[in-house]
Design a protein around this motif. Structure first.
Motif, PDB file in Angstrom:
ATOM      1  N   ILE B 398       0.693  -1.263  -0.100  1.00 45.97           N
ATOM      2  CA  ILE B 398       0.080   0.015  -0.100  1.00 45.97           C
ATOM      3  C   ILE B 398       0.827   1.073  -0.183  1.00 45.97           C
ATOM      4  O   ILE B 398       0.729   2.046  -0.828  1.00 45.97           O
ATOM      5  CB  ILE B 398      -0.897  -0.142   1.284  1.00 45.97           C
ATOM      6  N   TYR B 399       1.982   1.346   0.741  1.00 38.75           N
ATOM      7  CA  TYR B 399       2.914   2.640   0.710  1.00 38.75           C
ATOM      8  C   TYR B 399       3.490   2.621  -0.712  1.00 38.75           C
ATOM      9  O   TYR B 399       3.410   3.845  -1.191  1.00 38.75           O
ATOM     10  CB  TYR B 399       4.042   2.394   1.765  1.00 38.75           C
ATOM     11  N   ILE B 402       0.884   4.057  -3.002  1.00 34.94           N
ATOM     12  CA  ILE B 402       0.365   5.369  -2.675  1.00 34.94           C
ATOM     13  C   ILE B 402       1.409   6.400  -3.461  1.00 34.94           C
ATOM     14  O   ILE B 402       1.236   7.472  -4.132  1.00 34.94           O
ATOM     15  CB  ILE B 402       0.001   5.584  -1.385  1.00 34.94           C
ATOM     16  N   ASN B 403       2.798   5.774  -2.848  1.00 32.53           N
ATOM     17  CA  ASN B 403       4.057   6.772  -3.447  1.00 32.53           C
ATOM     18  C   ASN B 403       4.269   6.689  -5.056  1.00 32.53           C
ATOM     19  O   ASN B 403       4.779   7.694  -5.426  1.00 32.53           O
ATOM     20  CB  ASN B 403       5.096   5.920  -2.691  1.00 32.53           C
ATOM     21  N   ILE B 426      -9.120  -5.555   9.212  1.00 33.77           N
ATOM     22  CA  ILE B 426      -8.991  -3.898   9.284  1.00 33.77           C
ATOM     23  C   ILE B 426     -10.393  -3.553   9.975  1.00 33.77           C
ATOM     24  O   ILE B 426     -10.390  -2.622  10.617  1.00 33.77           O
ATOM     25  CB  ILE B 426      -8.624  -3.340   8.078  1.00 33.77           C
ATOM     26  N   LEU B 431      -9.395   2.811  12.718  1.00 32.02           N
ATOM     27  CA  LEU B 431      -8.543   3.839  12.950  1.00 32.02           C
ATOM     28  C   LEU B 431      -7.076   3.683  11.889  1.00 32.02           C
ATOM     29  O   LEU B 431      -6.642   4.632  11.520  1.00 32.02           O
ATOM     30  CB  LEU B 431      -8.044   3.989  14.335  1.00 32.02           C
ATOM     31  N   ALA B 432      -6.983   2.450  11.745  1.00 30.25           N
ATOM     32  CA  ALA B 432      -5.653   2.182  10.702  1.00 30.25           C
ATOM     33  C   ALA B 432      -6.157   2.792   9.502  1.00 30.25           C
ATOM     34  O   ALA B 432      -5.082   3.463   8.801  1.00 30.25           O
ATOM     35  CB  ALA B 432      -5.532   0.760  10.815  1.00 30.25           C
ATOM     36  N   ASP B 435      -5.472   6.796   9.433  1.00 26.78           N
ATOM     37  CA  ASP B 435      -4.079   6.833   9.264  1.00 26.78           C
ATOM     38  C   ASP B 435      -3.844   6.851   7.900  1.00 26.78           C
ATOM     39  O   ASP B 435      -2.886   7.867   7.494  1.00 26.78           O
ATOM     40  CB  ASP B 435      -3.398   5.766  10.110  1.00 26.78           C
ATOM     41  N   ILE B 436      -4.206   5.943   7.196  1.00 25.29           N
ATOM     42  CA  ILE B 436      -3.444   5.502   5.783  1.00 25.29           C
ATOM     43  C   ILE B 436      -4.356   6.746   5.049  1.00 25.29           C
ATOM     44  O   ILE B 436      -3.452   7.233   4.052  1.00 25.29           O
ATOM     45  CB  ILE B 436      -3.696   4.258   5.201  1.00 25.29           C
ATOM     46  N   GLY B 439      -2.393   9.983   5.535  1.00 30.26           N
ATOM     47  CA  GLY B 439      -1.111   9.916   5.190  1.00 30.26           C
ATOM     48  C   GLY B 439      -1.299  10.009   3.432  1.00 30.26           C
ATOM     49  O   GLY B 439      -0.224  10.788   2.761  1.00 30.26           O
ATOM     50  N   ALA B 440      -2.140   9.491   2.717  1.00 28.13           N
ATOM     51  CA  ALA B 440      -2.531   9.547   1.248  1.00 28.13           C
ATOM     52  C   ALA B 440      -2.490  10.977   0.909  1.00 28.13           C
ATOM     53  O   ALA B 440      -2.079  11.398  -0.042  1.00 28.13           O
ATOM     54  CB  ALA B 440      -3.383   8.537   0.955  1.00 28.13           C
ATOM     55  N   LYS B 442      -1.614  13.563   2.576  1.00 31.82           N
ATOM     56  CA  LYS B 442      -0.438  14.472   2.937  1.00 31.82           C
ATOM     57  C   LYS B 442       0.436  14.157   1.761  1.00 31.82           C
ATOM     58  O   LYS B 442       1.338  15.104   1.444  1.00 31.82           O
ATOM     59  CB  LYS B 442       0.380  13.848   4.169  1.00 31.82           C
ATOM     60  N   LYS B 443       0.731  12.989   1.047  1.00 28.31           N
ATOM     61  CA  LYS B 443       1.342  12.723  -0.140  1.00 28.31           C
ATOM     62  C   LYS B 443       0.867  13.327  -1.275  1.00 28.31           C
ATOM     63  O   LYS B 443       1.487  13.009  -2.320  1.00 28.31           O
ATOM     64  CB  LYS B 443       1.532  11.106  -0.155  1.00 28.31           C
TER      65      LYS B 443
END
Lengths: 285, 513
Positions: B398-399, B402-403, B426, B431-432, B435-436, B439-440, B442-443
């Motif tokens: 997943i990171y 997204i990146n 999940i 809450l997980a 977070d993602i 984060g996404a 923010k990216k």
């Protein structure tokens, strides 16, 4: 500050089962218990460079330099058959890595935007209390990381001074109780549990015990007396502490412990009811 | 003529279509008797070869593809054409909107946009209790699903936390309806974590809402915007005349020459051709049909020509990159290799430049330019991956996912989507997901959509279908137009593999007869 290093058996960059939110989990090598149902028994010991794994490897993907204490692993030829792990007499692995605090900080920085915090686990992570202290101080002093929550997943089998080393930097602890009676504890883990019981009370007193977990092993820790004593212990803890019943799973356990019986759903419900009758509601995982 | 008669007869006698669906198809056949708006022979050929795809908009555009009425203005002013006075309470407001929805034109016959429902209804809440609001909204929601049975019908909520948004999420979880599609506009400073968590828990149940990066999207528009149909962000009080998409796979297949000549010749040639088609269609709609002079929405100011633009879309970036890489002696796939990803970014940047350098008439909403859109695919896309997505089944962790995609999201003022997949575990830790998502964003991601494995709802491209509807349709037809679309998609595109969800559209079905 002298740079400490720790043996890291693995890092999971996204876990949804090791505390609240999305978390990075860092697993440390070496443990001071030897539980029958350990799913990752290759994280219990440390490598003594005996070369048994290298000799057993069917693809000759491992080479060991005894003098320099170095292990070479060819990831291209390795088929990940895990023979090396199965043959290791030390319950260890040729794959763990020595990492510095800075190495770990770099790993965390890479994914900091996606996580609520980190969880350190093992093995038994509290054996590395000094390293943890440095790691946590680095996190708390780092402008981009200081808001992350820090949780410790431990077996509790260490002295109070180790808890004191990390207590101020940590949001909470998740501890296992394998059994109440020292004898039964010894049967399950190979060791007695006096330190663990003390740790549970100490962390509870400090308001840092987040979760206490009992792994249910049929015919071992389900006698009336065990359940009564564990219930009494859990009842004395703060109501804030999450109390959890975990099903013992045979997945990944060592062959010599194949005789263990994985509890059925009905057995889980039955044992849960017995706790309820004794006045305690547990969560099931 | 004989051909037309046969096509009509086929529709009339097709037992899988209900009365309304037949009427829709008959209209499409009638429209197809008109000559296509004037474009070059080369562009006509590209259209017939589906190198350029007009998504079955029809050969004689007589209504814009995406209309986003300014419902707020309508509620304040009333609508003369429909003899509707401004509502004075909650019931009247719902009644007003219900009537208006059924008069908003679109390609599918059903309005693609229902408005920022919470913002529209909040002024009418008065002293209604939570329970009363919930009960009234339930009836409203049932009406929407039963009378606008098309999965491209899309409602928005947020960014502020409020009782209407919360009630809608609750009703979504309870009703498990395909319609309407739903987007939560999320803004770190305005949206509470609680509301986002409610939304995430709703996705667990019904695979919606999508989560839109509100601040980022709002910055692309002069006024308010809405998310409609499949992840299309467009101006309120306006919309998009048309959406024409370029098949990047086909142009890379046809490309002869090296990588540099792809950028210097092939890509610009087809982008300009796509823009020509867009321009011709808009002129037909505005100048020949005179839509904006004759439709009541325009006459009463509920939509304005100056709030319209067009959409330039594309699909098959992954296949295009893979082929160009291969021909360049580097057989590394898009989504898994940094060089391939860089080439993907370069193609997108280049297309964006080409789109932005073409001044178009009737596109005032975007200063004379088309909105750039990563099109999320339709059922006929057998060999092409949607928009700029990584192919289904080849997504990295997943990171990395997204990146890889986040750096190009800023280009798509017309909307883009990538779908992420989570394991059922999940559900115990919503809450997980928060977070993602944070984060996404923010990216630099513009939109976040995710699915759970084994859900009853399957997301096809941007819309939803129920597994059971799909099964039923295969046996006996479905009430939803989009189910056919989904059935085709499912058969064609491995979407099953993706843990996806499903919805409906008349795009494909209309062209079948």
């Amino acid at each position: 500050m002298r740079e400490l290093r720790a043996n890291i058996s693995g890092i999971i960059k996204s876990s949804v089962i090791d505390g609240p939110g999305n978390r990075m989990v860092i697993f440390f090598q070496a443990c001071n218990l030897n539980c029958m149902y350990c799913h990752n028994s290759h994280t219990i010991g440390l490598c003594n460079y005996c070369e048994i794994c290298a000799t057993a490897c069917p693809t000759q993907s491992l080479a060991i330099d005894k003098e320099k204490k170095q292990i070479f692993h060819n990831d291209v030829t390795c088929t990940h058959c895990d023979t090396c792990l199965k043959v290791c007499p030390e319950n260890s692995s040729p794959f763990y890595k020595s990492m510095s605090v800075n190495d770990l900080i770099s790993e965390i920085l890479e994914i900091k935007d996606f996580i609520s915090g980190i969880t350190v686990s093992g093995g038994e992570v509290m054996l590395q209390a000094k390293f943890l202290e440095q790691l946590f101080i680095s996190i708390r002093n780092h402008t981009e990381l200081k808001a992350l929550s820090i949780l410790i997943d431990s077996n509790g089998n260490v002295d109070q001074n180790r808890w004191e080393t990390v207590l101020d930097w940590v949001d909470g602890f998740m501890i296992d109780i394998k059994a109440y009676s020292p004898d039964i504890h010894k049967q399950i883990t190979g060791f007695s549990n006096e330190k663990i019981l003390k740790s549970i009370h100490y962390l509870n007193l400090k308001g840092k015990l987040k979760e206490l977990r009992l792994v249910f092993v049929p015919t071992y820790n389900d006698s009336d007396e065990e359940i009564k004593k564990i219930t009494d212990l859990m009842k004395r803890l703060s109501p804030e502490v999450k109390k959890v019943l975990i099903k013992m799973r045979k997945h990944g356990i060592r062959e010599k412990y194949n005789f263990l019986n994985e509890p059925s759903l009905d057995e889980m419900k039955a044992v849960l009811n017995r706790f309820e009758t004794a006045g305690l509601n547990l969560l099931i995982i | 003529m004989e051909d037309i008669k046969n096509r009509v007869l086929e529709v009339l006698t097709d037992g899988n279509l209900d009365y309304k669906q037949k009427k829709h198809h008959l209209a499409y056949i009638a429209e197809s008797t008109q000559a296509y708006p004037k474009v070059s022979a080369e562009a006509m050929e590209a259209l017939s070869e589906k190198v350029i795809c007009d998504l079955f908009e029809g050969s004689a555009p007589y209504r814009p593809r995406y209309i986003l009425p300014d419902y707020k203005l309508a509620l304040i002013r009333g609508i003369k054409y429909l003899e509707l006075d401004p509502p004075t309470d909650f019931d009247e407001a719902i009644n007003f909107l219900s009537i208006l929805y059924s008069h908003v034109p679109s390609i599918t016959g059903y309005s693609v946009y229902l408005g920022s429902i919470d913002q529209l209804l909040l002024p009418y809440v008065g002293d209604l209790t939570e329970e009363a609001i919930y009960k009234k909204l339930k009836l409203f929601w049932r009406y929407i699903d039963r009378c606008l049975p098309d999965a491209f019908v899309h409602a928005n909520i947020g960014p502020e936390d409020n009782i209407i948004a919360r009630s809608i999420l609750k009703i979504e979880r309870e009703f498990k309806q395909v319609v309407p599609n739903l987007t939560l506009k999320y803004d770190t400073e305005k949206t509470s974590d609680d509301l986002l968590e409610e939304a995430v828990k709703t996705v667990f149940e019904v695979a919606k809402p999508h989560i839109a990066n509100h601040k980022m999207t709002a910055a692309d528009f002069k006024g308010n915007y809405g998310v409609v149909s499949c992840y299309n962000s467009l101006p309120e009080g306006g919309g998009s005349h048309t959406l024409i998409r370029l098949n990047l796979k086909k142009i890379s297949d046809a490309h002869k020459g090296n990588l540099e000549t792809f950028f210097s010749n092939t890509l610009p040639k087809y982008c300009l051709m796509t823009l020509d088609v867009i321009e011709a269609r808009m002129k037909y709609l505005v100048e020949t049909v005179k839509y904006f002079e004759t439709d009541f929405l325009a006459q009463e100011g509920i939509i304005k020509l100056e709030n319209f633009s067009a959409m330039f879309g594309f699909y098959g970036l992954a296949e295009c990159v893979n082929l160009l890489m291969k021909n360049n002696g580097q057989d590394y796939p898009y989504g898994q290799n940094d060089e391939a990803n860089q080439l993907g970014h370069r193609i997108l940047e280049e297309m964006k430049k080409l789109v932005d350098s073409r001044q178009l008439p009737y596109c005032e909403a975007n200063n004379g330019k088309a909105f750039f859109h990563s099109q999320s695919g339709i059922d006929i896309d057998i060999e092409e991956t949607a928009g700029a997505r990584i192919p289904i089944g080849e997504e990295p962790d997943i990171y990395s996912h997204i990146n890889t995609v986040a750096p190009h999201h800023h280009l798509f003022n017309g909307g883009i989507s990538d779908i992420f997949h989570f394991d059922e575990t999940i559900k115990r830790n919503p809450l997980a997901v928060l977070d993602i998502i944070k984060g996404a964003f923010k990216k630099g991601m513009r939109m976040f959509t995710f699915n759970l494995s084994d859900s009853e709802f399957i997301r096809i491209t941007g819309y939803l279908v129920r597994r059971s509807d799909l099964k039923e349709f295969r046996e006996e037809g479905s009430r939803y137009g989009s189910t056919l679309f989904a059935a085709n998609s499912m058969d064609n595109a491995d979407v099953d593999k993706r843990i996806a969800k499903r919805v409906n559209s008349h795009e494909r079905t209309a062209s079948q007869y």
